[in-house]
Design a protein around this motif. Structure first.
Motif, PDB file in Angstrom:
ATOM      1  N   SER A   1      -2.408   1.742  -7.271  1.00 58.82           N
ATOM      2  CA  SER A   1      -2.002   0.869  -8.379  1.00 58.82           C
ATOM      3  C   SER A   1      -0.567   1.145  -8.807  1.00 58.82           C
ATOM      4  O   SER A   1       0.203   0.211  -9.089  1.00 58.82           O
ATOM      5  CB  SER A   1      -2.935   1.048  -9.573  1.00 58.82           C
ATOM      6  N   LEU A   2      -0.208   2.406  -8.874  1.00 62.84           N
ATOM      7  CA  LEU A   2       1.168   2.769  -9.248  1.00 62.84           C
ATOM      8  C   LEU A   2       2.167   2.255  -8.210  1.00 62.84           C
ATOM      9  O   LEU A   2       3.223   1.724  -8.566  1.00 62.84           O
ATOM     10  CB  LEU A   2       1.301   4.283  -9.403  1.00 62.84           C
ATOM     11  N   ILE A   3       1.833   2.394  -6.945  1.00 62.25           N
ATOM     12  CA  ILE A   3       2.733   1.915  -5.891  1.00 62.25           C
ATOM     13  C   ILE A   3       2.858   0.394  -5.968  1.00 62.25           C
ATOM     14  O   ILE A   3       3.956  -0.154  -5.851  1.00 62.25           O
ATOM     15  CB  ILE A   3       2.254   2.400  -4.508  1.00 62.25           C
ATOM     16  N   ALA A   4       1.739  -0.295  -6.205  1.00 67.16           N
ATOM     17  CA  ALA A   4       1.779  -1.756  -6.363  1.00 67.16           C
ATOM     18  C   ALA A   4       2.666  -2.134  -7.545  1.00 67.16           C
ATOM     19  O   ALA A   4       3.496  -3.050  -7.448  1.00 67.16           O
ATOM     20  CB  ALA A   4       0.367  -2.314  -6.554  1.00 67.16           C
ATOM     21  N   GLY A   5       2.511  -1.440  -8.657  1.00 68.82           N
ATOM     22  CA  GLY A   5       3.312  -1.712  -9.845  1.00 68.82           C
ATOM     23  C   GLY A   5       4.791  -1.449  -9.624  1.00 68.82           C
ATOM     24  O   GLY A   5       5.650  -2.228 -10.057  1.00 68.82           O
ATOM     25  N   ILE A   6       5.099  -0.357  -8.951  1.00 68.09           N
ATOM     26  CA  ILE A   6       6.501  -0.034  -8.659  1.00 68.09           C
ATOM     27  C   ILE A   6       7.104  -1.097  -7.746  1.00 68.09           C
ATOM     28  O   ILE A   6       8.237  -1.538  -7.959  1.00 68.09           O
ATOM     29  CB  ILE A   6       6.623   1.382  -8.049  1.00 68.09           C
ATOM     30  N   TYR A   7       6.349  -1.526  -6.734  1.00 67.88           N
ATOM     31  CA  TYR A   7       6.827  -2.583  -5.839  1.00 67.88           C
ATOM     32  C   TYR A   7       7.170  -3.829  -6.647  1.00 67.88           C
ATOM     33  O   TYR A   7       8.247  -4.407  -6.501  1.00 67.88           O
ATOM     34  CB  TYR A   7       5.774  -2.904  -4.764  1.00 67.88           C
TER      35      TYR A   7
ATOM     36  N   LEU B   1       6.338   4.987   2.573  1.00 65.05           N
ATOM     37  CA  LEU B   1       5.325   5.830   1.918  1.00 65.05           C
ATOM     38  C   LEU B   1       4.014   5.985   2.696  1.00 65.05           C
ATOM     39  O   LEU B   1       3.394   7.044   2.608  1.00 65.05           O
ATOM     40  CB  LEU B   1       5.031   5.323   0.505  1.00 65.05           C
ATOM     41  N   PRO B   2       3.560   4.986   3.459  1.00 63.89           N
ATOM     42  CA  PRO B   2       2.320   5.211   4.218  1.00 63.89           C
ATOM     43  C   PRO B   2       2.395   6.379   5.202  1.00 63.89           C
ATOM     44  O   PRO B   2       1.358   6.879   5.637  1.00 63.89           O
ATOM     45  CB  PRO B   2       2.113   3.886   4.957  1.00 63.89           C
ATOM     46  N   LEU B   3       3.594   6.835   5.524  1.00 65.87           N
ATOM     47  CA  LEU B   3       3.729   8.019   6.379  1.00 65.87           C
ATOM     48  C   LEU B   3       3.116   9.246   5.725  1.00 65.87           C
ATOM     49  O   LEU B   3       2.619  10.145   6.408  1.00 65.87           O
ATOM     50  CB  LEU B   3       5.204   8.304   6.672  1.00 65.87           C
ATOM     51  N   VAL B   4       3.176   9.300   4.394  1.00 62.41           N
ATOM     52  CA  VAL B   4       2.745  10.504   3.671  1.00 62.41           C
ATOM     53  C   VAL B   4       1.659  10.242   2.628  1.00 62.41           C
ATOM     54  O   VAL B   4       1.123  11.180   2.052  1.00 62.41           O
ATOM     55  CB  VAL B   4       3.955  11.193   2.986  1.00 62.41           C
ATOM     56  N   GLU B   5       1.351   8.975   2.380  1.00 64.06           N
ATOM     57  CA  GLU B   5       0.384   8.635   1.331  1.00 64.06           C
ATOM     58  C   GLU B   5      -0.422   7.401   1.744  1.00 64.06           C
ATOM     59  O   GLU B   5       0.113   6.291   1.776  1.00 64.06           O
ATOM     60  CB  GLU B   5       1.129   8.367   0.015  1.00 64.06           C
ATOM     61  N   THR B   6      -1.706   7.603   2.059  1.00 60.34           N
ATOM     62  CA  THR B   6      -2.530   6.472   2.511  1.00 60.34           C
ATOM     63  C   THR B   6      -2.757   5.434   1.418  1.00 60.34           C
ATOM     64  O   THR B   6      -2.962   4.258   1.718  1.00 60.34           O
ATOM     65  CB  THR B   6      -3.891   6.941   3.047  1.00 60.34           C
ATOM     66  N   ALA B   7      -2.683   5.836   0.168  1.00 58.99           N
ATOM     67  CA  ALA B   7      -2.853   4.873  -0.932  1.00 58.99           C
ATOM     68  C   ALA B   7      -1.714   3.853  -0.966  1.00 58.99           C
ATOM     69  O   ALA B   7      -1.834   2.806  -1.602  1.00 58.99           O
ATOM     70  CB  ALA B   7      -2.943   5.599  -2.272  1.00 58.99           C
ATOM     71  N   ALA B   8      -0.638   4.147  -0.257  1.00 55.03           N
ATOM     72  CA  ALA B   8       0.476   3.194  -0.195  1.00 55.03           C
ATOM     73  C   ALA B   8       0.102   1.944   0.595  1.00 55.03           C
ATOM     74  O   ALA B   8       0.692   0.882   0.377  1.00 55.03           O
ATOM     75  CB  ALA B   8       1.704   3.854   0.424  1.00 55.03           C
ATOM     76  N   ILE B   9      -0.874   2.036   1.473  1.00 56.24           N
ATOM     77  CA  ILE B   9      -1.251   0.871   2.289  1.00 56.24           C
ATOM     78  C   ILE B   9      -1.770  -0.256   1.394  1.00 56.24           C
ATOM     79  O   ILE B   9      -1.188  -1.339   1.377  1.00 56.24           O
ATOM     80  CB  ILE B   9      -2.244   1.255   3.404  1.00 56.24           C
TER      81      ILE B   9
END
Length: 161
Positions: free
Chosen positions: A10-16, A45-53
């Motif tokens: 959710s945070l990654i979606a919001g930042i995007y 970010l998906p390289l290091v964080e799967t929640a980024a997908i």
């Protein structure tokens, strides 16, 4: 899925979304045959964080939906562009390093998104591929490297506490 994973996504979606929104007053380089979305720096970010997908997918989906007035591409860009982001994020997550991880968002956005952008703008496909790919490369190389570095340092700092 656990709460921590959903929170990160959710945070990654919001930042995007925020990164796309702050670009609008600076001139519209988020849609069209030349694209330079600062938010695309998050695609490493998906390289290091799967929640980024899922985070990148939802962020792109919401951004494309909310910014429909700035785009002449409509539903195909909302859904198609977001699915390209999802696929690129998944492939990036399987890459062994940052250099190879940068290729899926650059190539998929460059070659696939250019199909409808070229069609709707009447700009030749290969010029559109070039414009989108160069912008994506700049976003990923400059902003992506910065974002990945900050993320890794934050994780490292949190682990040392």
């Amino acid at each position: 899925m656990n709460t921590k994973y959903l929170t990160k996504a959710s945070l990654i979606a919001g930042i995007y979304l925020v990164l796309v929104l702050i670009q609008i007053p600076m001139g519209n380089l988020t849609f069209g045959p030349i694209q330079l979305r600062i938010a695309e720096g998050l695609t490493l970010l998906p390289l290091v964080e799967t929640a980024a997908i899922p985070g990148l997918f939802v962020g792109c989906l919401v951004a494309n939906f909310l910014l429909t007035p700035y785009s002449a591409f409509g539903l195909i860009d909302i859904l198609g562009g977001s699915l390209v982001t999802l696929i690129a994020a998944y492939i990036t997550s399987k890459m062994p390093n940052r250099i190879l991880g940068a290729l899926p968002p650059i190539l998929l956005n460059g070659f696939i998104v250019s199909i409808w952008v070229s069609y709707f703008t009447n700009i030749p496909y290969w010029y559109t591929v070039l414009g989108i790919s160069v912008g994506e490369t700049a976003s990923v190389a400059i902003f992506g490297t910065l974002i990945l570095s900050v993320y890794n340092k934050t994780i490292e700092h949190m682990q040392n506490q």
